[in-house]
Write an enzyme that holds these catalytic residues in place. Structure first.
Site, PDB file in Angstrom:
ATOM      1  CB  THR A  90      49.981 -39.863  10.555  1.00 39.05           C
ATOM      2  OG1 THR A  90      50.396 -38.699  10.580  1.00 39.05           O
ATOM      3  CG2 THR A  90      48.726 -40.033   9.690  1.00 39.05           C
ATOM      4  CB  SER A  91      49.373 -37.321  15.480  1.00 36.98           C
ATOM      5  OG  SER A  91      50.652 -36.513  14.714  1.00 36.98           O
ATOM      6  CB  ALA A 113      49.146 -49.663  11.132  1.00 39.06           C
ATOM      7  CG  ASN A 123      57.012 -43.084   9.240  1.00 35.30           C
ATOM      8  OD1 ASN A 123      56.608 -42.267   9.620  1.00 35.30           O
ATOM      9  ND2 ASN A 123      56.514 -44.368   9.006  1.00 35.30           N
ATOM     10  CG  ASN A 149      46.150 -43.463  15.334  1.00 32.62           C
ATOM     11  OD1 ASN A 149      46.282 -43.960  16.230  1.00 32.62           O
ATOM     12  ND2 ASN A 149      47.001 -42.486  14.505  1.00 32.62           N
ATOM     13  CG  HIS A 208      58.311 -35.147   6.914  1.00 34.39           C
ATOM     14  ND1 HIS A 208      57.411 -35.486   8.034  1.00 34.39           N
ATOM     15  CD2 HIS A 208      57.497 -34.273   6.001  1.00 34.39           C
ATOM     16  CE1 HIS A 208      56.227 -34.748   7.868  1.00 34.39           C
ATOM     17  NE2 HIS A 208      56.292 -34.164   6.931  1.00 34.39           N
ATOM     18  CB  CYS A 236      77.368 -30.167   1.479  1.00 35.23           C
ATOM     19  SG  CYS A 236      78.634 -29.023   1.796  1.00 35.23           S
ATOM     20  CE1 TYR A 257      66.481 -36.502  12.294  1.00 36.39           C
ATOM     21  CE2 TYR A 257      67.628 -34.531  13.390  1.00 36.39           C
ATOM     22  CZ  TYR A 257      66.355 -35.342  12.709  1.00 36.39           C
ATOM     23  OH  TYR A 257      65.400 -34.416  12.640  1.00 36.39           O
ATOM     24  CB  CYS A 295      82.886 -28.294  -0.227  1.00 36.16           C
ATOM     25  SG  CYS A 295      82.122 -28.314   1.450  1.00 36.16           S
TER      26      CYS A 295
HETATM   27  P1  OAD Z   1      53.154 -38.648  15.602  1.00 33.98           P
HETATM   28  O1  OAD Z   1      54.013 -39.312  16.634  1.00 33.98           O
HETATM   29  O2  OAD Z   1      52.459 -37.309  15.633  1.00 33.98           O
HETATM   30  O3  OAD Z   1      51.937 -39.697  15.566  1.00 33.98           O
HETATM   31  C1  OAD Z   1      51.961 -41.096  15.626  1.00 33.98           C
HETATM   32  C2  OAD Z   1      50.535 -41.649  15.314  1.00 33.98           C
HETATM   33  O4  OAD Z   1      50.706 -43.192  15.469  1.00 33.98           O
HETATM   34  C3  OAD Z   1      49.606 -41.361  16.571  1.00 33.98           C
HETATM   35  O5  OAD Z   1      48.223 -40.677  16.082  1.00 33.98           O
HETATM   36  C4  OAD Z   1      49.665 -42.479  17.372  1.00 33.98           C
HETATM   37  O6  OAD Z   1      48.205 -42.718  18.087  1.00 33.98           O
HETATM   38  C5  OAD Z   1      49.717 -43.642  16.411  1.00 33.98           C
HETATM   39  N1  OAD Z   1      50.349 -44.827  16.670  1.00 33.98           N
HETATM   40  C6  OAD Z   1      51.217 -45.301  17.595  1.00 33.98           C
HETATM   41  N2  OAD Z   1      51.583 -46.548  17.533  1.00 33.98           N
HETATM   42  C7  OAD Z   1      50.580 -47.042  16.525  1.00 33.98           C
HETATM   43  C8  OAD Z   1      50.506 -48.277  16.005  1.00 33.98           C
HETATM   44  N3  OAD Z   1      51.140 -49.558  16.542  1.00 33.98           N
HETATM   45  N4  OAD Z   1      49.711 -48.504  15.050  1.00 33.98           N
HETATM   46  C9  OAD Z   1      48.992 -47.529  14.614  1.00 33.98           C
HETATM   47  N5  OAD Z   1      49.135 -46.287  15.139  1.00 33.98           N
HETATM   48  C10 OAD Z   1      49.840 -46.179  15.941  1.00 33.98           C
HETATM   49  O7  OAD Z   1      53.955 -39.035  14.174  1.00 33.98           O
HETATM   50  P2  OAD Z   1      53.620 -38.356  12.830  1.00 33.98           P
HETATM   51  O8  OAD Z   1      52.209 -38.310  12.692  1.00 33.98           O
HETATM   52  O9  OAD Z   1      54.258 -39.402  11.891  1.00 33.98           O
HETATM   53  O10 OAD Z   1      58.386 -34.933  11.259  1.00 33.98           O
HETATM   54  O11 OAD Z   1      54.308 -37.232  12.598  1.00 33.98           O
HETATM   55  C11 OAD Z   1      54.379 -36.528  11.810  1.00 33.98           C
HETATM   56  C12 OAD Z   1      55.804 -35.600  11.719  1.00 33.98           C
HETATM   57  O12 OAD Z   1      55.807 -34.771  12.783  1.00 33.98           O
HETATM   58  C13 OAD Z   1      56.987 -36.457  11.753  1.00 33.98           C
HETATM   59  O13 OAD Z   1      57.114 -37.046  10.168  1.00 33.98           O
HETATM   60  C14 OAD Z   1      57.792 -35.840  12.129  1.00 33.98           C
HETATM   61  C15 OAD Z   1      57.499 -35.155  13.272  1.00 33.98           C
HETATM   62  O14 OAD Z   1      57.802 -34.011  13.969  1.00 33.98           O
HETATM   63  C16 OAD Z   1      59.588 -34.293  11.120  1.00 33.98           C
HETATM   64  O15 OAD Z   1      60.597 -34.681  11.738  1.00 33.98           O
HETATM   65  C17 OAD Z   1      59.711 -33.309  10.068  1.00 33.98           C
END
Ligand code: OAD
Length: 360
Positions: A293-294, A338, A161, A318, A180, A188, A125, A252
């Site tokens: 987002t996936s 995007a 994000n 996407n 998230h 803490c 992190y 603490c």
């Molecule tokens: P992912 O990594 O699962 O998906 C990213 C998406 O963005 C994919 O569908 C890619 O095709 C797309 N992508 C990549 N580059 C791009 C661009 N330049 N323009 C448009 N699309 C693009 O990420 P998230 O869907 O955000 O949670 O994942 C969801 C959650 O899973 C995150 O918040 C995180 C993760 O584990 C936690 O950490 C709790």
């Protein structure tokens, strides 16, 4: 979009697949994060001239049809994922960007991983904090921020994000929900201590100072990988930091601090869930923008179906979008970056004059 990862659905879900079961009242307050916090100034510029790639040009009827719907949409939601920040240089979670050093980023985003190895998880992190502080919001972040200002209370961004880039693009905080959590919040871990704070200082403690190596695994040079262990490789750049040198709660003064991220298996803050639910039930949502987002994590992914089930339309932005399912339902797919598509697609509502020169 894949959208079918049942294992992940179950692991982050509040309660099973729909994600709307019992929630903890342990709320995280969302605090404002402005550009001045990280000392970067964004310039204002005159008119933007967009360059449309062949793929974009070939979709012009799709674009017109989307824009007609956009103009008449009273209430809009944006569901945002890591792809929005990809062109700001931050890696996504799944696919090629999903490894940090030798570790799968998703494996590190759990309370179990933190309990087992807080030193490793803090280094992960801390590297993400560094990368987010160095990154700059892109034209996609600015476009959504402008849409939020223009639509006033009729627009809500639900972001998965944790990088703070939307707020740094001056997205109004009251219309931005961090589903998230936030990389810059620390909490803490003590059961009886309620300390929670936004902290932008980086590194948080001296022991986390030299983990400023790249976030993307392709940048690992062979020389840093030595022996093989049962999970893969031992990376010599990962340090074994003693507990007392990790971030300790200033209130603490005994328990460890943890990143203010909603990890897999943890509930989303009740306030966040309530705000999103209220927006959805007040009045019909005409349009949901599903951006970078996936859609593999619940409850985030569930918002798309909730909008659709009430007759709202879906527009996907996407780089890898699969057109058929969305277009079949009368929605739109904008395949590509995007950050490039959003200013173009939203232009009839947001205009062109608000995007800093460096984003064009
Ligand atoms: P992912 O990594 O699962 O998906 C990213 C998406 O963005 C994919 O569908 C890619 O095709 C797309 N992508 C990549 N580059 C791009 C661009 N330049 N323009 C448009 N699309 C693009 O990420 P998230 O869907 O955000 O949670 O994942 C969801 C959650 O899973 C995150 O918040 C995180 C993760 O584990 C936690 O950490 C709790």
């Amino acid at each position: 979009m894949s959208g079918n990862d049942q294992n992940l659905v179950a692991s982050i879900s509040l309660d099973g697949a729909n994600g709307y079961g019992d929630v903890d009242t342990d709320d995280i307050s969302i605090k404002s994060f402005t550009d001045s916090d990280v000392s970067s100034s964004e310039e204002e510029t005159p008119k933007v001239n967009y360059l449309l790639s062949d793929t974009m040009l070939s979709s012009s009827s799709n674009l017109k049809s989307f824009q007609n719907h956009l103009i008449f949409s009273k209430r809009i939601i944006a569901l945002v994922g890591a792809g929005l920040s990809a062109s700001s240089g931050l890696p996504t979670f799944r696919g090629s960007g999903g490894m940090w050093r030798n570790y799968d980023a998703i494996d590190l985003a759990t309370p179990e991983a933190f309990r087992a190895n807080p030193s490793l998880v803090w280094q992960f992190y801390s590297a993400r904090r560094s990368a987010a502080l160095k990154a700059r919001p892109n034209a996609g972040h600015y476009s959504l921020a402008e849409l939020a200002r223009i639509k006033n209370g009729d627009f809500l961004t639900l972001t998965q994000n944790v990088d703070g880039l939307s707020l740094r693009a001056n997205h109004p905080s009251e219309t931005l929900l961090d589903l998230h959590g936030n990389l810059f919040e620390v909490r803490c871990t003590g059961f009886l201590c309620n300390y929670t704070q936004m902290v932008f200082k980086q590194p948080l403690v001296p022991a986390l100072a030299d983990n400023d190596f790249p976030l993307i695994s392709a940048d690992i040079d062979d020389a840093t990988v030595s022996t093989v262990d049962n999970k893969g490789y031992i990376d010599e750049k990962i340090k074994n930091i003693p507990l007392k040198e990790l971030p300790i709660c200033p209130k603490c003064k005994k328990d460890l601090l943890r990143p203010g991220i909603v990890w897999f298996g943890e509930p989303l803050p009740l306030k966040v869930i309530d705000t999103a639910d209220n927006f959805l039930v007040q009045e019909k949502v005409d349009l949901i923008l599903v951006i970078g987002t996936s859609c593999s994590v619940w409850p985030a992914a569930g918002y798309v179906d909730r909008v659709k089930s009430k007759g709202g339309k879906v527009a996907v932005f996407n780089i890898e979008a699969d057109k058929e399912d969305v277009e079949h339902d009368g929605g739109w797919v904008f395949k590509g970056d995007a950050a490039k598509w959003l200013p173009i697609a939203l232009e009839p509502v947001i205009g062109r004059n608000f995007i800093p020169r460096r984003c064009r």
